[in-house]
Design a protein around this motif. Structure first.
Motif, short mmCIF file in Angstrom:
data_model
loop_
_atom_site.label_atom_id
_atom_site.label_comp_id
_atom_site.label_asym_id
_atom_site.label_seq_id
_atom_site.Cartn_x
_atom_site.Cartn_y
_atom_site.Cartn_z
N ARG A 133 0.84 -1.19 0.00
CA ARG A 133 0.00 0.00 0.00
C ARG A 133 0.88 1.24 0.00
N TYR A 134 0.29 2.35 -0.44
CA TYR A 134 1.08 3.58 -0.51
C TYR A 134 1.57 3.99 0.87
N ILE A 135 0.70 3.90 1.86
CA ILE A 135 1.10 4.35 3.21
C ILE A 135 2.27 3.52 3.72
N ASP A 136 2.26 2.20 3.40
CA ASP A 136 3.37 1.35 3.83
C ASP A 136 4.67 1.80 3.19
N TRP A 137 4.54 2.12 1.89
CA TRP A 137 5.72 2.53 1.14
C TRP A 137 6.19 3.90 1.61
N LEU A 138 5.22 4.74 1.96
CA LEU A 138 5.54 6.12 2.33
C LEU A 138 6.27 6.22 3.67
N LEU A 139 5.87 5.39 4.63
CA LEU A 139 6.41 5.53 5.99
C LEU A 139 7.93 5.57 6.07
N PRO A 140 8.62 4.63 5.44
CA PRO A 140 10.09 4.71 5.51
C PRO A 140 10.62 6.01 4.91
N GLY A 141 9.93 6.51 3.88
CA GLY A 141 10.34 7.79 3.29
C GLY A 141 10.21 8.92 4.30
N PHE A 193 7.55 9.54 -3.75
CA PHE A 193 7.43 8.61 -4.87
C PHE A 193 8.83 8.08 -5.17
N SER A 194 8.86 6.97 -5.90
CA SER A 194 10.13 6.26 -6.02
C SER A 194 11.18 7.05 -6.81
N ALA A 195 12.39 7.06 -6.28
CA ALA A 195 13.50 7.74 -6.95
C ALA A 195 13.84 7.06 -8.26
N GLU A 196 13.42 5.82 -8.41
CA GLU A 196 13.75 5.08 -9.62
C GLU A 196 12.94 5.54 -10.83
N ARG A 197 11.94 6.38 -10.58
CA ARG A 197 11.14 6.89 -11.69
C ARG A 197 11.87 7.92 -12.52
#
Ligand SMILES: Nc1ncnc2c1ncn2[C@@H]1O[C@H](COP(=O)(O)OP(=O)(O)O)[C@@H](O)[C@H]1O
Ligand SMILES: [Mg+2]
Lengths: 318, 345
Positions: free
Chosen positions: B149-157, B282-286
């Motif tokens: 989920r976005y929130i999961d991905w966002l938290l470490p950021g 958002f992902s740096a890989e973009r």
């Protein structure tokens, strides 16, 4: 010169922008004395003491503190001196005792923080936050942080500026008590009464130079006359005439004028005053005001420079 | 008399006390990230995406609408063509189905994934309603991927962002403020060592950082069930490396700065590229391959890689060795330079 706490020869400081703050200053401060640098704002007092404290690079000249040079014994000197800067805002969120513990931890040996608090009379405020202290209490805390390393030499830059008379007197008592066991104090001030009451020896500085040196008594004596007669006239014309007239009077040791007010230094009031009044009356000069006072260091400064020490009495101090 | 404690200990203690007694600072460090997590959690809810489709009210629209509704996976509204087009332009609908003779025209923006999904689902529903057979039997088996989920991905950021801000502001600003208050000059007049002082500033900041970060992660877990993944010790190591890096950089930025305004200008300047490029939101890989070397050279990018690796993917020490070494290296170099260039006044 092991009996000297400070020796300083030909000290000069030119700031990068070209301001010549100190222009060839010589000082010798004997151990165990209280030495005062007295001078108006901008005289170079802070610049001088900050060089002595090792906080500022000198442009040229020689400085020895406790027989050591800053160039090769900085840490040792710092262990042995205490410093209170002209302006420091200590951490407001810390308590008095916490602040003193912090400063104590910097020194190999020193006082118990509680003892330092006692010395400056802040024991009751041990748990008070610095931010809640009055101006006088803060200043005493600043002095306590300087004392907590049990220094042989204590520097105080304008310790009582901005304090009310009672707070000033409290701090003077603290400093007098500290001056036992051969400890040395160097303080700067632009208050002549402070210099007069606390200091054994005073250097009067103006525009980066020493213009007089001596004990308060000898300096005041140098004006020639312990007393000052101040006379004011209703018109500038009368002041002019009185000024000219007084030049011929042998009783007047020295004279000074500001506006319509004339100041005459005399040796003895009882002998001189009746005579002066009689002569003025004979010349048809009526007085608007007459005052007499003890001569002070202020008069010494006026005699040497033609200006008053505390120019800010005319210009509001910020 | 109690013997005095070491200067480094007293200095750290003082900083911790000052910090805890400063309610505003506490808000920025704890309150703000929590509010941000809650706001973002609400803005990006954890739901399967439901395409929204508008059917233009031209002859034949009833059949299309019925077909689209039959599956129950699509939100369908009938609107005039103009209204439907306007809704698509403002992204309130993902697809417009326009009846045309016996068939339909799909109006969508192929660069939006939502539009694509809506088009594929709508077409499938319409074709099936017209009798298209499914030659092969298929069935879906759904699973919930942790960290998808976005929130999961966002938290470490957000954790990475907090470490960056805490280091640069928490060290740089504090130091310049002390210089402005002449407190540094006062310290200079004591025998206290420069390295003790700088280590204490650094140490106290690092000491704040670990509980701060675990608070953010814990809030994420409690409110949104976000994964806390990986080994706590390894996570602490990553946080430590990130703190060392950004505290070192904060120290370097502040080592000669005389005014608070200059300090905040420099800090913002340093943070800006990392805010944008380092993959917080958002992902740096973009970013295009051409600028990837630069993106990857930014410490926050590496910190975020390591944080996501440990928190989301349960990576081990060897997987994140490079980011760790780089972070500690940058921090160490910055500290050494700061120690050399540092000015008390
Ligand atoms: N950092 C500085 N840069 C340039 N000029 C300075 C600086 N500090 C003081 N001065 C100037 O040097 C002179 C002496 O200042 P200071 O030593 O502070 O005098 P005092 O303490 O007797 O008031 C003043 O003219 C002041 O403006
Ligand atoms: Mg001064």
């Amino acid at each position: 010169m092991d009996d000297a706490a400070i020796v300083c020869r030909g000290l000069r400081k030119t700031y990068p922008q070209g301001v010549e703050a100190v222009r060839g200053l010589d000082l010798a401060v004997p151990r165990g004395s209280c030495f005062g640098l007295l001078g108006p704002n901008g005289a170079g007092k802070t610049t001088t003491v900050e060089i002595l404290e090792g906080l500022l690079e000198k442009t040229s000249g020689e400085v020895e503190v406790l027989g050591r040079r800053w160039e090769d014994s900085a840490r040792e000197i710092r262990e042995r001196i205490g410093v209170s800067l002209q302006e420091t805002r200590l951490a407001e969120k810390l308590q008095v005792l916490e602040t003193l513990r912090l400063f104590r931890s910097f020194y190999r040996s020193g006082l118990d923080p509680a003892e330092a608090m006692e010395l400056v009379g802040l024991s009751e405020k041990a748990k008070e936050r610095v931010g809640r202290l009055s101006g006088g209490q803060r200043q005493r805390l600043a002095v306590a942080t300087a004392m907590v390393g049990n220094p042989e030499l204590l520097f105080l830059d304008e310790p009582t500026t901005g304090l009310d008379p009672q707070a000033r007197r409290q701090l003077w008592d603290v400093l007098r008590a500290f001056r036992t066991e051969g400890r040395t104090i160097v303080l700067t001030t632009h208050y002549m009464d402070e210099a007069e009451r606390l200091c054994d020896e005073i250097a009067i500085v103006d525009r980066g130079q020493r213009i007089a040196l001596g004990t308060p008594k000898s300096l005041i004596g140098s004006v020639g006359g312990d007393h000052v007669i101040e006379v004011d006239f209703p018109s500038a014309d009368m002041s002019d005439r009185a000024e000219a007239l007084a030049k011929g009077w042998p009783q007047v040791q020295s004279a000074h004028r500001s506006g319509t007010t004339l100041e005459w230094n005399v040796r003895s009031l009882t002998e001189t005053l009746p005579d002066v009044l009689r002569r003025l009356e004979e010349a048809g000069l009526t007085l608007a005001e007459l005052r007499t006072r003890q001569a002070s260091l202020e008069d010494v400064f006026v005699k040497l420079t033609g200006r008053h020490l505390r120019e800010e009495s005319a210009i509001p101090h910020l | 008399m109690k013997s005095p404690r070491s200067p480094i200990f007293e200095l750290i203690l003082s900083r911790l006390r000052e910090f805890w007694r400063e309610p505003e600072a506490l808000f920025w460090v704890y309150g703000f990230p929590i509010l941000l997590i809650v706001a973002l959690g609400l803005a990006f809810p954890d739901e399967a995406p439901r395409p929204a489709v508008d059917v233009a009210s031209l002859p034949g629209h009833e059949t299309a609408a019925a077909a689209l509704r039959s599956g129950g996976d699509i939100d369908v509204v009938v609107n005039s063509l103009e209204v439907a087009r306007a809704r698509h332009r403002s992204e309130r609908t993902d697809l417009v189905v326009i009846p045309e003779g016996e068939g339909y025209v799909y109006l969508y923006d192929p660069s939006r994934p939502e539009d694509h999904l809506a088009k594929v689902m709508a077409d499938s529903a319409i074709q099936r309603a017209k009798g298209r057979p499914d030659p092969v039997m298929t069935r879906g088996e759904t699973v919930k991927l942790p960290g998808s989920r976005y929130i999961d991905w966002l938290l470490p950021g957000l954790v990475g962002m907090n470490i960056m801000g805490g280091g640069l502001w928490g060290v740089g600003f504090v130091l310049v403020d002390m210089r402005v208050r002449k407190l540094l000059k006062r310290f200079r007049a004591t025998p206290m060592r420069r390295s003790d002082f700088l280590l204490a500033i650094l140490g106290s900041r690092v000491a704040f950082m670990i509980p701060e970060v675990f608070t953010i992660l814990l809030i994420g877990k409690l409110l949104f069930g976000a994964p806390l993944g990986g080994a706590p010790l390894l996570l602490a190591l990553v946080i430590l490396a990130g703190s060392i890096c950004f505290c070192g950089l904060g120290l370097l930025l502040a080592c000669r700065t005389e005014r608070l305004e200059t300090a905040s200008g420099l800090t913002n300047l340093a943070m800006m590229p990392m805010w944008i490029l380092s993959g917080i939101f958002f992902s740096a890989e973009r970013f295009p391959d051409a600028i990837q070397p630069f993106v990857r050279a930014l410490p926050l990018t590496q910190l975020n890689f390591a944080l996501r690796g440990v928190i989301l993917e349960g990576q081990g020490l060897s997987d994140i060795a490079f980011p760790l070494v780089m972070l500690v290296g940058v921090g160490g170099i910055a500290f050494a330079l700061a120690l050399r260039w540092f000015r008390w006044t």
